[in-house]
Design a protein around this motif. Structure first.
Motif, PDB file in Angstrom:
ATOM      1  N   HIS A 198       0.824  -1.207   0.000  1.00 16.00           N
ATOM      2  CA  HIS A 198       0.000   0.000   0.000  1.00 16.00           C
ATOM      3  C   HIS A 198       0.860   1.260   0.000  1.00 16.00           C
ATOM      4  CE1 HIS A 198      -4.035  -1.582   0.056  1.00 16.00           C
ATOM      5  NE2 HIS A 198      -3.724  -2.417   1.021  1.00 16.00           N
ATOM      6  N   ALA A 199       2.027   1.172   0.616  1.00 19.51           N
ATOM      7  CA  ALA A 199       2.947   2.306   0.567  1.00 19.51           C
ATOM      8  C   ALA A 199       3.404   2.550  -0.864  1.00 19.51           C
ATOM      9  CB  ALA A 199       4.142   2.049   1.481  1.00 19.51           C
ATOM     10  N   ALA A 200       3.738   1.481  -1.582  1.00 23.05           N
ATOM     11  CA  ALA A 200       4.153   1.616  -2.975  1.00 23.05           C
ATOM     12  C   ALA A 200       3.015   2.150  -3.842  1.00 23.05           C
ATOM     13  CB  ALA A 200       4.630   0.263  -3.512  1.00 23.05           C
ATOM     14  N   GLN A 201       1.815   1.640  -3.619  1.00 19.72           N
ATOM     15  CA  GLN A 201       0.649   2.114  -4.366  1.00 19.72           C
ATOM     16  C   GLN A 201       0.430   3.609  -4.127  1.00 19.72           C
ATOM     17  OE1 GLN A 201      -2.980   0.081  -3.343  1.00 19.72           O
ATOM     18  NE2 GLN A 201      -4.249   1.345  -4.677  1.00 19.72           N
ATOM     19  N   HIS A 202       0.639   4.040  -2.896  1.00 18.51           N
ATOM     20  CA  HIS A 202       0.481   5.463  -2.570  1.00 18.51           C
ATOM     21  C   HIS A 202       1.499   6.302  -3.342  1.00 18.51           C
ATOM     22  CE1 HIS A 202      -0.666   8.908  -0.077  1.00 18.51           C
ATOM     23  NE2 HIS A 202       0.626   9.186   0.024  1.00 18.51           N
ATOM     24  N   LEU A 203       2.724   5.832  -3.432  1.00 17.15           N
ATOM     25  CA  LEU A 203       3.753   6.567  -4.172  1.00 17.15           C
ATOM     26  C   LEU A 203       3.381   6.698  -5.651  1.00 17.15           C
ATOM     27  CD1 LEU A 203       7.028   5.039  -2.666  1.00 17.15           C
ATOM     28  CD2 LEU A 203       5.958   7.238  -2.109  1.00 17.15           C
ATOM     29  N   VAL A 204       2.893   5.619  -6.224  1.00 17.14           N
ATOM     30  CA  VAL A 204       2.501   5.650  -7.637  1.00 17.14           C
ATOM     31  C   VAL A 204       1.345   6.613  -7.855  1.00 17.14           C
ATOM     32  CG1 VAL A 204       1.574   4.287  -9.549  1.00 17.14           C
ATOM     33  CG2 VAL A 204       3.349   3.314  -8.081  1.00 17.14           C
ATOM     34  N   GLU A 205       0.346   6.542  -6.997  1.00 13.52           N
ATOM     35  CA  GLU A 205      -0.829   7.408  -7.144  1.00 13.52           C
ATOM     36  C   GLU A 205      -0.469   8.875  -6.954  1.00 13.52           C
ATOM     37  OE1 GLU A 205      -3.544   5.816  -4.320  1.00 13.52           O
ATOM     38  OE2 GLU A 205      -4.202   4.178  -5.645  1.00 13.52           O
ATOM     39  N   ARG A 206       0.436   9.175  -6.011  1.00 14.38           N
ATOM     40  CA  ARG A 206       0.845  10.571  -5.775  1.00 14.38           C
ATOM     41  C   ARG A 206       1.577  11.147  -6.984  1.00 14.38           C
ATOM     42  NH1 ARG A 206      -2.225  13.038  -3.011  1.00 14.38           N
ATOM     43  NH2 ARG A 206      -3.476  11.283  -3.681  1.00 14.38           N
ATOM     44  N   SER A 207       2.167  10.276  -7.817  1.00 15.43           N
ATOM     45  CA  SER A 207       2.899  10.737  -9.001  1.00 15.43           C
ATOM     46  C   SER A 207       2.099  10.551 -10.284  1.00 15.43           C
ATOM     47  CB  SER A 207       4.232   9.994  -9.121  1.00 15.43           C
ATOM     48  OG  SER A 207       5.131  10.396  -8.117  1.00 15.43           O
ATOM     49  N   GLY A 208       0.815  10.242 -10.154  1.00 20.01           N
ATOM     50  CA  GLY A 208      -0.005  10.048 -11.341  1.00 20.01           C
ATOM     51  C   GLY A 208       0.403   8.860 -12.180  1.00 20.01           C
ATOM     52  N   GLY A 209       1.016   7.874 -11.558  1.00 20.99           N
ATOM     53  CA  GLY A 209       1.426   6.665 -12.270  1.00 20.99           C
ATOM     54  C   GLY A 209       2.875   6.676 -12.686  1.00 20.99           C
ATOM     55  N   ARG A 257       9.536   2.336 -12.046  1.00 21.26           N
ATOM     56  CA  ARG A 257       8.868   3.560 -12.466  1.00 21.26           C
ATOM     57  C   ARG A 257       9.690   4.780 -12.066  1.00 21.26           C
ATOM     58  NH1 ARG A 257       3.424   2.746 -13.820  1.00 21.26           N
ATOM     59  NH2 ARG A 257       2.641   0.685 -13.223  1.00 21.26           N
ATOM     60  N   LEU A 258       9.668   5.773 -12.918  1.00 19.25           N
ATOM     61  CA  LEU A 258      10.247   7.065 -12.591  1.00 19.25           C
ATOM     62  C   LEU A 258       9.134   7.921 -12.001  1.00 19.25           C
ATOM     63  CD1 LEU A 258      12.558   9.150 -12.676  1.00 19.25           C
ATOM     64  CD2 LEU A 258      11.757   9.766 -14.979  1.00 19.25           C
ATOM     65  N   LEU A 259       9.282   8.302 -10.731  1.00 21.01           N
ATOM     66  CA  LEU A 259       8.286   9.097 -10.027  1.00 21.01           C
ATOM     67  C   LEU A 259       8.902  10.420  -9.579  1.00 21.01           C
ATOM     68  CD1 LEU A 259       6.769   6.292  -7.732  1.00 21.01           C
ATOM     69  CD2 LEU A 259       6.047   6.941 -10.041  1.00 21.01           C
ATOM     70  N   ALA A 260       8.069  11.285  -9.036  1.00 22.32           N
ATOM     71  CA  ALA A 260       8.543  12.557  -8.485  1.00 22.32           C
ATOM     72  C   ALA A 260       7.829  12.801  -7.169  1.00 22.32           C
ATOM     73  CB  ALA A 260       8.283  13.696  -9.460  1.00 22.32           C
ATOM     74  N   ASP A 261       8.554  13.355  -6.192  1.00 20.35           N
ATOM     75  CA  ASP A 261       7.940  13.610  -4.899  1.00 20.35           C
ATOM     76  C   ASP A 261       7.181  14.926  -4.911  1.00 20.35           C
ATOM     77  OD1 ASP A 261       9.844  15.605  -4.747  1.00 20.35           O
ATOM     78  OD2 ASP A 261      10.702  14.941  -2.845  1.00 20.35           O
ATOM     79  N   ALA A 262       6.728  15.377  -3.747  1.00 24.06           N
ATOM     80  CA  ALA A 262       5.913  16.591  -3.672  1.00 24.06           C
ATOM     81  C   ALA A 262       6.666  17.831  -4.121  1.00 24.06           C
ATOM     82  CB  ALA A 262       5.398  16.783  -2.241  1.00 24.06           C
ATOM     83  N   GLY A 263       7.991  17.777  -4.118  1.00 18.69           N
ATOM     84  CA  GLY A 263       8.798  18.910  -4.569  1.00 18.69           C
ATOM     85  C   GLY A 263       9.382  18.700  -5.947  1.00 18.69           C
TER      86      GLY A 263
END
Length: 308
Positions: free
Chosen positions: A41-52, A92-98
């Motif tokens: 669920h932590a990983a899913q949250h990271l993906v969702e916060r970055s729009g996939g 996946r390449l993601l980006a954090d809140a900043g």
């Protein structure tokens, strides 16, 4: 010797990583090391916060997955098969809140060929310029949900450790692909660390977002990321209210949890005083005993109307 180029396909054009400064890679492998679905669920949250995000590496799942042991879901519509939920093991390449870029390796834990998988991950680490790997996991423990979630810190290099270990001496534990990967990366000169949350064993089969929050807070510090945890914290609060409500209406179960609290506090006091972590002669409820008491509770939370 397995050919890692055949086992993983990596995108060459990744402008966000072109400066060569190195990015952290978070790793979550679903399956064995994930009580309470905390890491998944932590990983899913990271993906969702970055729009996939964007998939920049894909592993050949057929080389690692045992389909008869873990059969993927399929949709059957009236008289035909329509949808197949194929397992995916990707980076996946993601980006954090900043807008700081980072990578996420996630998917089902390989059932076989762990050494080949480790070599394939090494290729990803070196090709994409990963600075260090940060893994998440969770295990069931004889701990009460009313106490702070304990987390075991581990790393393949002492300078990467971010906390004191509660364990003394050597423990023989079942291995995992994540654990082997951390070991091999260290041998190859790549830093890897991780966090394992301790989940109350009577809630290990239930989604436990409290632990997902705890794990991601540790990842934030280890990977120098900023992650919006508002939604997860709300889910954690809701689950906490559900558990507390059940305990208030079932005093016999509450007594068992109180026994766990006393045992836990005995451990904590012994450690503070520098004594053995073995608790005094106080009986500890087994996972089976607590599991029987909570069986109705779990069934109620999983039912459509939520009735216990």
């Amino acid at each position: 010797m397995p050919d890692p180029e055949r086992l993983v396909h990596i995108v060459d054009d990744v402008p966000e990583l072109a400066d060569g400064s190195g990015v952290p890679m978070v790793m979550v492998l679903d399956g064995f090391l994930d009580a309470g679905n905390a890491a998944a669920h932590a990983a899913q949250h990271l993906v969702e916060r970055s729009g996939g995000g964007r998939v920049v590496a894909t592993f050949e799942v057929d080389e690692f997955h045992d389909y008869r042991a873990r059969r993927p879901a399929m949709s059957f519509v009236r008289d035909h098969y329509e949808q197949y939920d194929a397992p995916r093991l990707v980076v996946r390449l993601l980006a954090d809140a900043g807008d700081t870029p980072y990578l996420l390796l996630h998917g089902p834990e390989p059932d076989n060929r762990w050494e080949a998988f480790a070599l394939a991950v090494r290729r990803v680490v070196e090709h994409l310029g990963v600075s260090h790997v940060v893994s998440m996991g969770a295990v069931p423990m004889a701990v009460p949900h009313t106490r702070p979630i304990a987390v075991t810190h581990h790393a393949n290099s002492p300078e990467l450790l971010s906390g004191e270990s509660p364990w003394r001496g050597e423990l023989q534990i079942p291995s995992s692909a994540q654990a082997l990967l951390e070991l091999r990366l260290g041998e190859w000169g790549h830093g890897a660390m991780g966090f394992v949350a301790h989940i109350p064993h009577y809630l290990a089969q239930l989604d436990y977002p409290q632990a997902s929050v705890e794990l991601l807070e540790h990842v934030e510090r280890a990977a120098r990321l900023t992650i919006d945890l508002t939604e997860l914290r709300e889910l954690a609060h809701t689950r906490g209210v559900e558990v507390d409500s059940y305990l208030s209406n079932n005093p016999e179960v509450a007594e068992i949890v109180q026994a766990l609290e006393q045992q836990y506090d005995s451990f904590a006091l012994a450690e503070q005083e520098g004594n053995s972590l073995l608790a005094p002669d106080e009986p500890l409820p087994t996972g089976e005993e607590i599991g029987q008491q909570f069986e109705q509770f779990l069934a109620g939370l999983d039912s459509p109307d939520g009735e216990v």
